[in-house]
Design an enzyme around this catalytic site. Structure first.
Site, short mmCIF file in Angstrom:
data_model
loop_
_atom_site.label_atom_id
_atom_site.label_comp_id
_atom_site.label_asym_id
_atom_site.label_seq_id
_atom_site.Cartn_x
_atom_site.Cartn_y
_atom_site.Cartn_z
N SER A 55 0.80 -1.23 0.00
CA SER A 55 0.00 0.00 0.00
C SER A 55 0.83 1.28 0.00
CB SER A 55 -0.95 0.02 1.20
OG SER A 55 -0.23 0.13 2.41
N HIS A 95 1.18 4.33 6.80
CA HIS A 95 0.63 5.19 5.75
C HIS A 95 1.06 6.63 5.93
CE1 HIS A 95 -2.89 2.37 4.38
NE2 HIS A 95 -1.69 1.96 3.97
N ASP A 123 -7.93 6.37 4.48
CA ASP A 123 -7.99 5.22 5.40
C ASP A 123 -9.23 5.18 6.29
OD1 ASP A 123 -5.60 4.32 4.43
OD2 ASP A 123 -4.40 5.16 6.05
#
Length: 180
Positions: A55, A95, A123
């Site tokens: 990701s 992230h 998210d």
């Protein structure tokens, strides 16, 4: 080969065997002390993490080992890569901070939104039910450096438990048999 290892262990007297077991215990306890020391120095409950998914590509790839810090007095900034835990999930997520939401209250509360570089949406779908923003208490650490693909061993050990037990057994036998 395995038979010769067992023969070596059988030939040891009790004192040698106990010495080897104690040496193994010292190695394990030294590793734990180093880990706890890193926790104190970095301010993070987990100073080293492995990227488990794609990701964050191209910034980080699956298997990259990240070094984290989590100093409480440093403000979160847009563009910064954070590792956070969400209520109800055991595995931390790596992230990038996408947006900041600052509240002008007495505490100067800062909330933020994250997104994986390789993901098409933010998210919010990963957060706990009803949670729209993350706060500083959700952060495990901030990425400060990395080693590419070093964490693949950890991923293989989690995906293939037999491999993990084989590696641990080999290490244990090596410590028991290796004489110095």
């Amino acid at each position: 080969m395995l038979q010769s290892i067992f023969d070596d262990v059988r030939r040891m007297n009790k004192r040698q065997f106990l010495y080897q077991v104690l040496s193994f215990g010292m190695i394990v306890s030294s590793a734990l002390m180093i880990w706890k020391g890193l926790m104190v120095v970095t301010g993070s409950e987990s100073p080293i993490v492995v990227v488990l998914s794609g990701s964050m590509e191209p910034a980080f790839h699956r298997g990259d080992l990240l070094f984290l810090t989590n100093y409480q007095d440093e403000p979160v900034r847009v563009g910064e890569i954070v590792v956070f835990k969400v209520e109800g999930r055991d595995i931390p997520i790596v992230h990038r901070v996408l947006k900041l939401h600052e509240k002008g209250d007495q505490n100067n509360t800062v909330k933020f939104l994250t997104k994986g570089d390789n993901n098409s949406v933010d998210d919010r779908g990963l957060y706990a039910p009803g949670q729209l923003w993350l706060t500083h208490k959700d952060v495990v650490g901030r990425a400060r450096g990395f080693l590419p693909y070093v964490g693949m061993v950890t991923i293989y050990m989690n995906e293939y438990p037999k491999f993990k037990y084989a590696v641990l057994a080999c290490l244990g036998l090596y410590v028991l048999v290796h004489r110095e």
